[in-house]
Design a protein around this motif. Sequence first.
Motif, short mmCIF file in Angstrom:
data_model
loop_
_atom_site.label_atom_id
_atom_site.label_comp_id
_atom_site.label_asym_id
_atom_site.label_seq_id
_atom_site.Cartn_x
_atom_site.Cartn_y
_atom_site.Cartn_z
N THR A 1 0.84 -1.19 0.00
CA THR A 1 0.00 0.00 0.00
C THR A 1 0.87 1.24 0.00
OG1 THR A 1 -0.12 0.11 2.40
CG2 THR A 1 -1.79 -1.20 1.28
N CYS A 2 0.23 2.38 -0.28
CA CYS A 2 0.91 3.68 -0.24
C CYS A 2 0.29 4.51 0.86
CB CYS A 2 0.80 4.39 -1.59
SG CYS A 2 1.82 3.72 -2.90
N HIS A 3 0.58 4.20 2.09
CA HIS A 3 0.04 4.97 3.20
C HIS A 3 0.74 6.33 3.25
CE1 HIS A 3 -2.14 1.78 5.72
NE2 HIS A 3 -1.91 1.28 4.53
N SER A 4 -0.04 7.39 3.23
CA SER A 4 0.55 8.73 3.29
C SER A 4 1.34 8.92 4.57
CB SER A 4 -0.56 9.79 3.20
OG SER A 4 -1.29 9.65 2.01
N SER A 5 0.86 8.31 5.65
CA SER A 5 1.54 8.48 6.94
C SER A 5 2.87 7.75 7.00
CB SER A 5 0.62 8.01 8.06
OG SER A 5 0.26 6.65 7.87
N GLU A 6 3.12 6.83 6.06
CA GLU A 6 4.36 6.07 6.08
C GLU A 6 5.43 6.67 5.18
OE1 GLU A 6 3.52 2.03 5.14
OE2 GLU A 6 2.30 1.68 6.93
N LEU A 7 5.08 7.70 4.43
CA LEU A 7 6.08 8.35 3.58
C LEU A 7 6.97 9.23 4.46
CD1 LEU A 7 3.86 9.44 0.55
CD2 LEU A 7 5.29 7.41 0.75
N THR A 8 8.26 9.08 4.29
CA THR A 8 9.21 9.85 5.09
C THR A 8 9.81 10.96 4.23
OG1 THR A 8 10.99 8.29 4.53
CG2 THR A 8 9.76 7.90 6.57
N TRP A 9 9.83 12.16 4.79
CA TRP A 9 10.35 13.32 4.08
C TRP A 9 11.35 14.05 4.96
CZ3 TRP A 9 8.51 13.88 -0.87
CH2 TRP A 9 7.31 13.26 -1.17
N PRO A 10 12.33 14.73 4.35
CA PRO A 10 13.19 15.62 5.14
C PRO A 10 12.35 16.70 5.82
CG PRO A 10 14.12 15.25 2.96
CD PRO A 10 12.74 14.66 2.94
N TYR A 11 12.86 17.23 6.90
CA TYR A 11 12.10 18.21 7.68
C TYR A 11 11.75 19.43 6.85
CZ TYR A 11 10.86 21.35 11.51
OH TYR A 11 10.21 22.22 12.32
N TRP A 12 12.69 19.89 6.02
CA TRP A 12 12.43 21.09 5.23
C TRP A 12 11.35 20.85 4.17
CZ3 TRP A 12 13.04 21.33 -0.04
CH2 TRP A 12 13.80 20.31 -0.64
N VAL A 13 11.26 19.61 3.67
CA VAL A 13 10.23 19.30 2.69
C VAL A 13 8.85 19.37 3.34
CG1 VAL A 13 9.30 17.52 1.17
CG2 VAL A 13 11.77 17.92 1.27
N LYS A 14 8.75 18.86 4.57
CA LYS A 14 7.48 18.93 5.29
C LYS A 14 7.05 20.38 5.49
CE LYS A 14 8.09 14.58 7.81
NZ LYS A 14 8.19 13.95 9.15
N ASN A 15 8.02 21.24 5.80
CA ASN A 15 7.70 22.65 5.97
C ASN A 15 7.21 23.28 4.66
OD1 ASN A 15 8.38 22.62 8.68
ND2 ASN A 15 10.50 23.27 8.32
N VAL A 16 7.86 22.89 3.56
CA VAL A 16 7.45 23.42 2.26
C VAL A 16 6.03 22.95 1.92
CG1 VAL A 16 7.89 23.30 -0.23
CG2 VAL A 16 9.79 23.66 1.36
#
Length: 307
Positions: free
Chosen positions: A4-19
């Motif tokens: 599955t592609c759970h959105s909550s399981e996708l890991t992003w760098p901190y700055w990407v989350k801020n963007v």
Amino acid sequence: MNGTCHSSELTWPYWVKNVVDAYVGLLLALGLLLNGLALWVFCCRVRRWTETHIYVANLAVADLCLLCAPPFFLYSLEQRTEDTLFCQLSQGVYLTNRYTSISLVTAIAGDRYVALRHPLRAPALRSPRQAVAVCAALWAPVTGSLALRRALGVRAGGFCFLSVSRQGSNTTAFSLLGFYLPLAVLLFCSLRVVAALGQGPAAHADQAEATRRATRMVWANLVVFVACFLPLHVVLAVRVAASRSAPTPALCYALYVTSKLSDANCCLDAICYYFMAKEFQEEASALASMPTAKAHRSRDSFSVTPA
């Protein structure tokens, strides 16, 4: 990712989350402002509703539906639950916006095509009453299918953002058909309208300027439609082609990014369909300057007839 592609399981760098957070916040603020202003102008300042007004007002409502979704699906992501009322509601209004917007944009293109390419038949094919009927026909299957899914308690394949890739093949096929068929119609109508606008020399400078403005609007509408929706549906097509295997991390990230990109249509529609229209510009200018006299009612932006 367990298939599955759970959105909550996708890991992003901190700055990407801020963007991403800033991007979503900007869309929410601009979308509410632009679409809310558009609806206010159309409902309170425009006395005589044309076919274009009806289609565009419905488009603004569909875009506002998208802006109602984030609080619900953010709550669902935080709770990490699936198929709750919050999650189903957020997915419902999200899909309502996406495919009703696509259908309405296609209807606007078809209306332009009839007006310019078949002017003698246009009076019989175009009227405010017929535009209302078309909009109702476009809203009914989208909202009806969501209500039916809820009533039947369908859970197979997952319904919410937390399980995007678990949607059944029928759901994905419907999504692809709901985009590529309108895309073909939009391309045909837009190219034919541009060709009609470019036929023959303009009788005077005002008509030439109106023709150039109308041509720019058609191209802008087409570019926005393709830029917002094509990447997502290309990724969905790849997902269908690889449906026998578990989705790769790259595909899951692509689904998430292109889905966010498609959300930008709620703001870009406002710029392309509302503020490029001459009538809306005059009404907005009248509101800004607070005139004592009523704003002059201009003709519809697409009243230009080919020579």
